[in-house]
Every structure is written in structure tokens, then in C-alpha cells.
Design an enzyme around this catalytic site. Sequence first.
Site, PDB file in Angstrom:
ATOM      1  N   HIS A   1       0.844  -1.193   0.000  1.00  0.00           N
ATOM      2  CA  HIS A   1       0.000   0.000   0.000  1.00  0.00           C
ATOM      3  C   HIS A   1       0.875   1.236   0.000  1.00  0.00           C
ATOM      4  CE1 HIS A   1       0.422   1.768   4.087  1.00  0.00           C
ATOM      5  NE2 HIS A   1       0.727   0.536   4.451  1.00  0.00           N
ATOM      6  N   CYS A   2       0.351   2.313  -0.605  1.00  0.00           N
ATOM      7  CA  CYS A   2       1.020   3.608  -0.538  1.00  0.00           C
ATOM      8  C   CYS A   2       0.187   4.511   0.356  1.00  0.00           C
ATOM      9  CB  CYS A   2       1.214   4.196  -1.935  1.00  0.00           C
ATOM     10  SG  CYS A   2      -0.300   4.370  -2.890  1.00  0.00           S
ATOM     11  N   ALA A   3       0.151   5.799   0.084  1.00  0.00           N
ATOM     12  CA  ALA A   3      -0.524   6.733   0.986  1.00  0.00           C
ATOM     13  C   ALA A   3      -2.032   6.590   0.954  1.00  0.00           C
ATOM     14  CB  ALA A   3      -0.133   8.165   0.634  1.00  0.00           C
ATOM     15  N   THR A   4      -2.585   6.120  -0.169  1.00  0.00           N
ATOM     16  CA  THR A   4      -4.048   6.098  -0.286  1.00  0.00           C
ATOM     17  C   THR A   4      -4.609   4.825  -0.895  1.00  0.00           C
ATOM     18  OG1 THR A   4      -3.910   7.154  -2.445  1.00  0.00           O
ATOM     19  CG2 THR A   4      -4.190   8.601  -0.557  1.00  0.00           C
ATOM     20  N   ARG A   5      -3.783   3.959  -1.472  1.00  0.00           N
ATOM     21  CA  ARG A   5      -4.347   2.831  -2.208  1.00  0.00           C
ATOM     22  C   ARG A   5      -3.643   1.515  -1.919  1.00  0.00           C
ATOM     23  NH1 ARG A   5      -3.465   4.982  -8.270  1.00  0.00           N
ATOM     24  NH2 ARG A   5      -3.817   6.986  -7.292  1.00  0.00           N
TER      25      ARG A   5
END
Length: 628
Positions: free
Chosen positions: A27-31
Site C-alpha cells: 500500500h502507498c498513501a491512499t491505495r
Amino acid sequence: MKKDFSNLASEIIEHVGGEDNVQSVVHCATRLRFKLKDREQADKQAVDDLDGVIQVVESGGQFQVVIGNEVSDVYREITKSTSLGEEGDSGNKDNGADKGNLFNRAIDIIAAIFTPLLGALAGAGIFKGLLAVFESTGVLTTDSGTYQIFNAASDSLFYFLPILLAYTSARKFDADPYVAVVVAGALFYPDLVTFGEEQGTTDFLGIPVILTDYSTTVIPIVLSVYVMSKFQAVLNNWLHSAVRMFFTPLILLVVMVPLTLIVFGPVGTVISGWLADGYSFIYDGSPMIAGIFMGVFWQPLVIFGLHWGFVPIGINNLTIHGVDTFSAIIAPAVFAQAGSALGVWLKTRQTKVKAIAGPATISGLFGITEPAIYGVTLRYKKPFILGAVAGGIGGAVVGLSGASALAVALPGLTTLPVYFGEGFALFCVAIAISFFLAAILTYLFGFKDELEDATPSQPEPSKTAADTTTGKESKLALSSPLQGAVIPLDEVNDAAFASEAIGKGVAIIPTEGKLYAPADGTISTVFPTKHAIGLTTEDGAEVLQHVGLNTVQLDGKHFTTYVNQGDKVKKGQLLVAFDIKGIKDAGYDITTPVIITNADNYLDIIGSNDGNVQSGDAIISIVNNIKE
């Protein structure tokens, strides 16, 4: 009371085909970024409909589920209930099952290596920026113990970055992460660093070795761990299981440490230098133009998850130059999308829209733009475009200011100290310009509240093109350029087409590999990769026919064109032949959008969704406004 994300996590896993269908998830910051074994087992619409999911995007060979600020909570629940993620064997490995093209693989590798470090990078970056502010204002001095302790806390991540990258790279490439960390540690082992400072060069078994400081570097250790993963697989096949546990790490250390110092270190350093010089050449040529370009196009890159391809540039700039101007010129693009969301919030009278636009604005101000993009600006199209324009203007101002980042950080209010230094004041002016300009433009021109049209006047009956001299409207018809099944654009697995950001129309799933002219007109564009044709009809409609999704990456393979730019064509004339099976076997979706790119010039674009069509059947009606 803390929200329970376990149900959402389990439903997402269920609808992507189950745990067994997931090759990797990060995962990254939002997804959430899934790498799936079989895309056909995933139900995109079902995932998209889940409460808590903003949107699903397929790009870069990944099935990306946009969650927003709570993505880490959902990811944590996934790791608890499955063997996926950080604690599981499925992890972020590249076990050879990835059959994507080189571009998709590169994006996937970069994302998998850097996303686990995102939180730590952001926190250390903010800390480093605050420390620079304290030093500049005299709150702390560099010779104080407090400063030195804080400096160690903020800078240790960047100094020991090769060790962290060794671990994440090993997980991605399916190598022993602990041996990889040992190899990375050897690169800047204190005695070896001291020896290098004194000697400069030495030799290993007669082979020259150039000793240098590899702290903060990126490319050398990634190259080393990738090669180590291949060598490890060979050793594990050669060595008996009784001795493999001891001798595989032994041989890896004996071979990989010298090999990294002799080959991968110098090669990686040269590549890093080329990358930095290439960026500097572009930026120094015209910082304002560089700022405009990245300010306009940064958020479209975010939509498709392709922005991760630029992460090494920012980190490499910090390694080579100590500062990074790239992070600065993209910051206005982030604030601009937040401004566009604010413009929608101010203009709308709909409670539901306000409920989305308000939080999206706040989230965008703190560097997370996906809720604003998918929930507001891209949904209404014009706010997204106006935000991109405002981002370009702000990027130009940042380029003029010469501002730069002291560390890696997501652009946002909390990370402003990271940009403290030369040009900081003008940098703040630039992001303010982008934010307020986007909000004002969206409020005035970019959003029309549906409630304003609650009692619309009834339109006059449409007329055909032959009746254009006797009425106020005319209806122009486009025929199908393909034989196949018609589907609405919002069912296309591509955010840009599905959101109608490029234009309005329909999509066709072809059953025959021949694309014909949908109307009389002139060929305005023939893409070099042959996958798309632009046609301007005699009535002025600009028609884009895009065979397949992401097929630009095939570089013309499986396509044959029969027209050139500027050719006059007749309705039904063959434009392109393409190999449906070859395109599908290469891993691409054959769905073909047929859209009117200048749709704003017309009263309405009405697409037919009546199932199967033959080439030549009417599929799109263009309602035109005719002056009396």
C-alpha cells in the site's frame, strides 16, 4: 471509538479472487496495490461498490484499490487475516510469474520497494525540515547536544537508506532479506569507509576497487540485491538441504560484498550521476517550463499510479545534490486539486456533494489528493482540468523561485518545513496561488450544480443534419467503426476514459480485428504506435478511436495502418487492422473507446448501449447547436 476495517478487508480479498489469486499486495498513501495472478477472477465492480472504497484503478500491471487516508488500517487487517503482506510468504515477491511488459514491471518494482518506507520517509522528512527551521531561527545551534540528537533522529533514515532498501528489495525479488541487509551494511562499514578515505582505491585479489561513501545511495544496493536473488536461487538448487541453511548465506556474502563494491557500486553511482545530470539538464534549461509541465501532468500520473516512476529521481537528487527541486515543482499540483475540491464545496448546494468535497479538500491540503480527484474533480471533469492548469501556473512560479526540498516528503501543509531555504517565501506564494486560483476558477467556470437545473426547459425535437437551416438543433450520427459488443464508457477499465475526462462516447469490445471510418472526414492523427486514430468529421466532430487499453506499450506490434495523417476518408473505409488474439495474449484489454474529444462544443453526445453491433451501425448521436 476506533472503526473496524476487518469486514472491508475480507470483502476486498474475496472480490479480487481470494488470497490464492494475490501474487503480492502493498500500500502507498491512499491505495492498496494488488498484483493478481489471474485478473479475470477479480470483480472490479464489486470492489468499487464497497463502502469505504473510493475507486478501483488498473494501471502499471496493478489492481489498485483507492481507500484514502485509512488505507494502512485496511492493509493491517489484510495482513492479520491472511498470509499476505509483511508477515506472509506472498509478500512483495517477484517470483517470475509477472508477465507484464518492461514498463509495468518497472513501475511495480519501484512501488514495491519504496511504498513500505513511505511513512518513515515522510516523518523523517518533516523532522529534518523542522530542524532546519529551528537552526535558521536560532532556536537550536549545531553545537548543542539537543540539535545533534535531533539531527541523528531525522537523518538516520536517509544515511542508512541502502540498508532499508536492501530489505524491501529482497522481499520484492524473493531474496534473503537479512543477507541483503548485511551486504548493504558492508558498503559503509566504518573501518572500510575510513580505509577508503585514507586510500581512495585498493584491490581485491588483484582487482581494482574504488572505495566511496555509499550512504544515502539507492541504485547500487537495488542492483546488488536483484543479482543476489538470482544467485541465491541457483545456490539453493545446487546445495543439499542439509547444508543449504549455512552455506547459501556464506557463499552469498563471500561473492556479493566484493562484487557489489567492484561492480554494482561504481555502476550504480554512474547511473545515479546520469539520472541527476539528465534531470538537471532539463530543469536548468528552463525551471519555469519544467514547473509548468510537471504542475499540469503530475495529477494525471497519480491517477494511473505512474508517479512512483519518479520517486527515484527525487531521492537521487537528494543523494547527489543534497536538495531536490523536483519535489518542489510538483507541490502546487497537489494544492491545486485541493483548491478545485474547495471550489466545488463552495458552489454546490447538494448535501451529498458537500460531504465528499469538504473532507477531500482537507485531505488534499495534507498531501493526499486521491479523495479529491476520484470523489470530486475527475468526477466533474472541468474542476480536474482547471486544477491541472492552476498547478502548472504554480509550478512555473516555484521554478522561478528556485525552491527545493531538504528531504523526501509528500507535499502538504505539514511538510512545508521541508522546503525551507532558498525561495521558500515564493514557494509558499506559488502553492497559495495554485490553491486559490483553482478554487476560484472552479467556482466560476468549472462546476454547475445540478440543483440549479431542477426545472429545465424541454428541448425542441432533434432534427437530422439535413434540417440544420430550419431549427435550433441538429443531430449528427456516427457509425460503429467495429464489429462487436457496445458497452458504456463507465464500464471501461481505465479511469481516464471511464470518467469521460478525455471525451464522451462509447466503447466496443471487438470481435473482428478491423477498424473502419465512422464518418466521412480527415485523418487528424495517426499514432506512431498505430493503436489509435484521430478523425475530424466534415461536421467538425473530433473522433478518437483507441484500440485496446494501454496498447501504446505494444509499440505497434499486432497493428497495421492503412491511412496517414491528412488523408481524406469515406465512411466505412478500412483504417487499421489488428490481431485480437495477439493483443490479448500479450496481456492487454481489447476494449476500444470511441469518443468525441471536443464534446464540449456540442449540446449532447448520446451513445448507444444496445449490445452487439456491426461496423456501419449507428452508435453515437451528436446533438449540435445551430444558429438561426
